[in-house]
Design a protein around this motif. Structure first.
Motif, PDB file in Angstrom:
ATOM      1  N   GLY A   1       0.804  -1.205   0.000  1.00 12.55           N
ATOM      2  CA  GLY A   1       0.000   0.000   0.000  1.00 12.55           C
ATOM      3  C   GLY A   1       0.842   1.262   0.000  1.00 12.55           C
ATOM      4  O   GLY A   1       0.344   2.359   0.164  1.00 12.55           O
ATOM      5  N   ASP A   2       2.156   1.096  -0.202  1.00 10.31           N
ATOM      6  CA  ASP A   2       3.027   2.253  -0.282  1.00 10.31           C
ATOM      7  C   ASP A   2       2.741   2.974  -1.588  1.00 10.31           C
ATOM      8  O   ASP A   2       2.945   2.437  -2.669  1.00 10.31           O
ATOM      9  N   SER A   3       2.256   4.191  -1.510  1.00  3.77           N
ATOM     10  CA  SER A   3       1.743   4.841  -2.714  1.00  3.77           C
ATOM     11  C   SER A   3       2.862   5.286  -3.653  1.00  3.77           C
ATOM     12  O   SER A   3       2.602   5.749  -4.743  1.00  3.77           O
TER      13      SER A   3
ATOM     14  N   PRO B   1      -4.912  -8.586  -4.456  1.00  5.76           N
ATOM     15  CA  PRO B   1      -3.988  -8.835  -5.565  1.00  5.76           C
ATOM     16  C   PRO B   1      -2.535  -8.615  -5.169  1.00  5.76           C
ATOM     17  O   PRO B   1      -2.245  -7.909  -4.205  1.00  5.76           O
ATOM     18  N   GLN B   2      -1.650  -9.223  -5.955  1.00  3.02           N
ATOM     19  CA  GLN B   2      -0.222  -9.111  -5.672  1.00  3.02           C
ATOM     20  C   GLN B   2       0.373  -7.833  -6.235  1.00  3.02           C
ATOM     21  O   GLN B   2       1.506  -7.502  -5.952  1.00  3.02           O
TER      22      GLN B   2
ATOM     23  N   TYR C   1      -2.420  -7.782 -23.774  1.00  8.63           N
ATOM     24  CA  TYR C   1      -3.025  -6.627 -23.118  1.00  8.63           C
ATOM     25  C   TYR C   1      -2.495  -6.486 -21.697  1.00  8.63           C
ATOM     26  O   TYR C   1      -1.984  -7.438 -21.098  1.00  8.63           O
ATOM     27  N   ALA C   2      -2.677  -5.256 -21.163  1.00 11.36           N
ATOM     28  CA  ALA C   2      -2.408  -5.016 -19.746  1.00 11.36           C
ATOM     29  C   ALA C   2      -3.652  -4.353 -19.180  1.00 11.36           C
ATOM     30  O   ALA C   2      -4.441  -3.761 -19.912  1.00 11.36           O
ATOM     31  N   GLY C   3      -3.857  -4.459 -17.871  1.00  9.61           N
ATOM     32  CA  GLY C   3      -5.023  -3.827 -17.266  1.00  9.61           C
ATOM     33  C   GLY C   3      -4.771  -3.500 -15.810  1.00  9.61           C
ATOM     34  O   GLY C   3      -3.851  -4.035 -15.173  1.00  9.61           O
ATOM     35  N   LEU C   4      -5.602  -2.592 -15.319  1.00  9.94           N
ATOM     36  CA  LEU C   4      -5.505  -2.171 -13.922  1.00  9.94           C
ATOM     37  C   LEU C   4      -6.301  -3.172 -13.070  1.00  9.94           C
ATOM     38  O   LEU C   4      -7.496  -3.356 -13.282  1.00  9.94           O
ATOM     39  N   LEU C   5      -5.646  -3.846 -12.146  1.00  7.27           N
ATOM     40  CA  LEU C   5      -6.304  -4.884 -11.352  1.00  7.27           C
ATOM     41  C   LEU C   5      -7.399  -4.296 -10.458  1.00  7.27           C
ATOM     42  O   LEU C   5      -7.271  -3.186  -9.944  1.00  7.27           O
TER      43      LEU C   5
ATOM     44  N   ARG D   1      -3.881  -1.655  -4.972  1.00  8.26           N
ATOM     45  CA  ARG D   1      -3.659  -0.788  -3.802  1.00  8.26           C
ATOM     46  C   ARG D   1      -3.203   0.600  -4.229  1.00  8.26           C
ATOM     47  O   ARG D   1      -3.350   1.556  -3.502  1.00  8.26           O
ATOM     48  N   ASN D   2      -2.594   0.664  -5.396  1.00  9.17           N
ATOM     49  CA  ASN D   2      -2.111   1.959  -5.874  1.00  9.17           C
ATOM     50  C   ASN D   2      -2.652   2.225  -7.276  1.00  9.17           C
ATOM     51  O   ASN D   2      -1.921   2.177  -8.262  1.00  9.17           O
TER      52      ASN D   2
END
Lengths: 360, 554
Positions: free
Chosen positions: A33-35, A86-87, A277-281, A285-286
């Motif tokens: 969770g470190d932004s 998620p990891q 493709y790539a995507g935002l999980l 957390r960030n």
């Protein structure tokens, strides 16, 4: 007695040294969770030049952590299993054969990356919600050993139809469609070309024409194929192999000394198009860092850096392709494609039929 | 009355001590094995919120699943038999004969055991495949036949037999056999009635390990068998990663569990009926130069079989790694612009070694404690059950454990998913069974009367253990540590799940290099494999050296 002590001391001492050595590279627990840190989950093939990623880190202020998670299928399945916790923030490496599985399981949240309008239309997906961003593309094609065919004054095959001709008997090696992604792509290519009812007939002819099936790409390309450097050393005797359109450039780039021309060519009428493709999980957390990373992956700098690292083509209009690609790796004019939803619906059934048809 | 009470007190104290010893292994086993595996199997069986027990029957009645189960079982039995056949003479030769280069050779025969299976498959193809040595000599090709699989299994597991059986054989007192001959027994009878019963537990333990390994064989079957042969392990992997049918994968995992459990039960039952206290002597006493034509022939035969089966495939790898002018592949390992890693591939050596040291320490600690606790002849049913449980990690597929780690160890205080410690923990899980199996036969063979004598003379239990057991088991402990170390160096399945890209281990690096086209990548993979062999052999040699000469203590 004293020896026992000595031995114990050695073991304990080594252990302590190691612990401290490992401890210094400790990076906290998964996405703590470190932004300031953004975590990318990817399959094993993720590679980016150091200066390019450093540049992004400097400009955005985020530090990028990468978790490689086996092959593409493994990475996607793991992401689905750990969806609630998620990891990482972004998952890269979902290809069109896995896209529906990822979307149906609610893996990604919508985000339209900067530059999405510059993606060539044929690579776009999920246009309503923008849950994924296309990143790269590549073709799964039959490669041929140039020396073999020129020595015999024989034209190399160009199309899928050519492969069942008698002059190419016992020359092709492919991969198991149920365990290998090029193997699956090749099967899907034949299904796209010959249709739901026709592909089995094609494979019967291919089998009659002596196609050899091995389990994975490594074995097919490095051991059985006579055109690759390693295959030549291993005494490979199959001049045709199912691989990628970008394999010939790799044969040049990773050779020492570099040959004038690639030892292998591509049968451009045998190709099946893969898009990654790539995507935002979903529970990233960030999310802000993830969005910045997706923007970067569609940016010109990254798109032009990709080819020689991952041996794939950019999806962005106007991104320059390196000269090795232009020279040695012709892109197929008209590769077979298939709608991800159709792949998802039929894949298991097809692989099952293919297995009993070709392997039994 | 008083006496009775004292006895009860002693027994209770013994039980308490045993439970104390077992606490750590039990906790380790529960948290890092039972809980993750239960989590992933549970998730598979509980699809859509209801238990899917109906699927059990579905899966098991499919003909291709039954076919897989049958093939898995018979190839494992055949591999085990073949390995024992080839390796038992080797165990004898390594235990009893003295010949130049013996220590180096003993380390070398262990090398195959730690090589990544991907590499072994490649080396074996060069031996039995097209254009391979057999093909050149006699036109024989074995790839895509069961023979290639069986031979590769012998190659892998030779060291298991040599080290487990040979370790004990070297310490058997030859005078007992001599005494039997004095009393008029023929050579064969003496061997059958004296040596064989003494060896039986170690042979059974070795056979058990080989069986478990071959039963759960994955990459060997994939590469050498071609796609026509499939084991349960391959099927579980496919269902988990390709088809993503967790229910089928869970059912198959349970089937594998039951099968492995049954084998363990049989093993436990046979061993219990055979274990006796032995007279152990120091290994250096029993070793001698071969005498007579028969013994020289035996030695020569073993050396030839080792050369053909073990050294030849290894030599192929070395030869391929040197196939570039001026060590070109090795030089390429030190540069970062290969692009596959964030660090030069050469850095993988340091990573592998540090993980292996930590994993060995964990495995020896956990396995050692468990072995000591299990030694007690009055061990109860519960403890015996735990003995079998400790072997289970060998019978569960890496992909199951890896996925289990992922969904089970994801919350503080146990969020280890991104922590480096997860790698040695996973490796130790595979190492512990080895430690237990190599130490138990020796510990159980220690004559209990020696301990009793020490106690009578006023030694505390700890002191008695230190003075009586430890000197005798030190060799077993080192053999066990060597195994754990080797297992950790070569472990791939679980490591690949958790190794971070900036700290790949040697096998992970090899696999990544093999996965890319181009001569340099392939050459670097061969070079790294060669380095892995050398590192492993060197580590094992160091361990052999740590054994100090303790002749005349007995």
């Amino acid at each position: 007695m004293s020896n026992t002590k000595k031995f114990t001391a050695v073991v304990v001492g080594l252990g302590l040294v190691t612990l401290s050595a490992c401890g210094s590279s400790e990076s906290g627990s998964g996405g703590s969770g470190d932004s300031r840190t953004v975590t990318l989950v990817s399959h094993d093939s993720w590679v980016v030049s150091k200066n390019v990623i450093a540049d992004f880190e400097k400009r955005s202020g985020y530090e990028v952590r990468v978790l490689k998670d086996g092959d593409a299928g493994q990475a996607v399945n793991k992401a689905i299993l750990t969806k609630d916790n998620p990891q990482g923030d972004v998952l890269f490496g979902v290809d069109n054969t896995l896209l529906s599985r990822a979307l149906d399981n609610g893996l990604f949240q919508p985000y339209e990356a900067k530059g999405a309008d510059l993606v060539k239309p044929e690579y776009r997906a999920d246009q309503e919600q923008h849950r994924v961003t296309p990143v790269d593309t590549g073709d799964i094609c039959v490669n041929y050993d140039k020396a073999y065919f020129s020595e015999r004054k024989l034209d190399p095959p160009k199309t899928l139809d050519d492969l069942i001709e008698p002059q190419y008997k016992n020359l092709l090696v492919t991969e198991n469609a149920s365990t290998s992604s090029p193997g699956l792509g090749f099967l899907l290519g034949t299904a796209a070309k010959y249709g739901d009812d026709g592909w089995e007939g094609y494979w019967k002819k291919l089998k009659a024409n002596g196609v050899k099936v091995v389990d994975g790409w490594e074995q097919a390309y490095n051991e059985e194929f006579s055109g690759s450097a390693s295959g030549r050393k291993a005494g490979g005797d199959r001049p045709l192999v199912v691989s990628y359109a970008s394999s010939p450039p790799a044969e040049v780039v990773f050779a020492d000394p570099k040959p004038k021309t690639a030892p292998t060519g591509v049968a451009t009428g045998t190709c099946f198009r893969q898009v990654e493709y790539a995507g935002l999980l979903s529970n990233a957390r960030n999310p802000e860092g993830g969005k910045a990373l997706l923007d970067f992956m569609l940016g010109k700098q990254f798109q032009q850096d990709m080819p020689l690292n991952m041996f794939v083509y950019p999806v962005r209009e106007g991104a320059q392709v390196p000269e090795e690609f232009v020279k040695y790796g012709p892109q197929a004019e008209d590769p077979e494609t298939m709608d991800p939803a159709k792949i998802a619906d039929n894949r298991d059934e097809w692989v099952k039929s293919w297995t009993s048809l070709v392997l039994k | 009355m008083d006496v009775a009470r004292t006895q009860v007190g002693v027994r209770a104290r013994g039980n308490a001590a045993r439970l104390g010893l077992l606490a750590l292994p039990v906790a380790f086993f529960a948290v890092f094995f039972a809980y993750p595996v239960a989590a992933i199997v549970g998730r598979g069986l509980k699809a859509d919120g209801t238990w899917q027990f109906g699927r059990l029957v579905d899966v098991l009645t499919q003909s291709d699943i039954r076919h897989v189960l049958w093939f898995t079982t018979w190839q494992a039995l055949a591999s085990t038999a073949l390995t024992l056949l080839v390796a038992l003479p080797g165990a004898y030769v390594f235990a009893r004969f003295d010949f130049p280069g013996k220590q180096v050779l003993r380390a070398v025969v262990t090398v195959p055991f730690v090589l990544p299976t991907v590499v072994v498959g490649t080396a074996f193809l060069a031996l039995v495949g097209r254009g391979g040595l057999l093909d050149e000599l006699w036109g024989v090709r074995l790839d895509t036949t069961v023979w290639a699989i069986l031979l590769a299994h012998v190659f892998f597991n030779y060291a298991v037999v040599v080290r487990t059986v040979g370790g004990l054989w070297a310490q058997l007192d030859p005078r007992q056999e001599e005494a039997a001959r004095m009393l008029g027994a023929s050579r064969l009878t003496a061997w059958r009635s004296v040596t064989l019963p003494a060896l039986a537990p170690a042979v059974a333990a070795a056979a058990l390990m080989v069986f478990l390994f071959t039963f759960t064989s994955f990459a060997v079957v994939q590469i050498l068998g071609g796609p026509t042969f499939s084991t349960l392990e391959v099927e579980i992997y496919r269902q988990t990663t390709e088809v993503f049918d967790l229910t089928t994968a869970a059912v198959l995992t349970m089937v594998q569990f039951v099968a492995v459990g049954a084998v363990l039960a049989v093993h436990a039952w046979t061993v219990r009926r055979r274990e006796t206290a032995l007279r152990l002597v120091d290994a250096s006493v029993t070793v001698r130069r071969p005498r007579g034509a028969g013994q020289w022939a035996l030695l020569a035969g073993v050396l030839v079989s080792v050369a053909v089966l073990l050294l030849l495939p290894l030599a192929v790898l070395v030869q391929r790694s040197l196939d570039a002018p001026g060590f070109g592949y090795y030089r390429a390992l030190t540069s970062e612009d290969g692009g596959t890693f964030l660090v030069p591939p050469i850095a993988a050596i340091g990573n592998s070694l540090s993980y292996a040291v930590v994993a060995t320490a964990i495995a020896v600690l956990v396995g050692g404690l468990a072995a000591v606790a299990l030694t007690r002849r009055d061990a109860g049913r519960f403890v015996r059950g735990f003995d079998a449980l400790l072997m289970l990690p060998l019978g569960v597929s890496a992909v199951t454990v890896g996925f289990g780690f992922l969904i089970a160890l994801d919350e503080p205080p146990l969020d280890l998913r991104a922590s480096w410690i997860l790698v040695p923990l996973a490796q130790a899980l595979v190492g512990v069974p080895f430690v237990v199996r190599t130490m138990l036969p020796v510990l159980r063979a220690v004559d209990v009367r020696l301990r009793e004598a020490a106690a009578v003379l006023g030694a505390s239990p700890w002191r008695a253990w230190r003075e009586v057991d430890l000197p005798m088991v030190r060799r077993a402990l080192l053999v066990a540590a060597g195994f754990a170390f080797a297992v950790s160096l070569g472990e791939f399945g679980a490591t690949v799940f958790i190794a971070r890209p900036d700290s790949p281990t040697l096998p992970v690096a090899v696999a990544r290099l093999l996965g890319r086209p181009g001569d340099l990548n392939y050459g670097q993979a061969m070079a790294l494999s060669t380095i892995l062999m050398v590192v492993c052999a060197a580590a094992l040699l160091v361990l052999e050296r740590l054994r100090t000469d303790r002749t005349g203590e007995f």
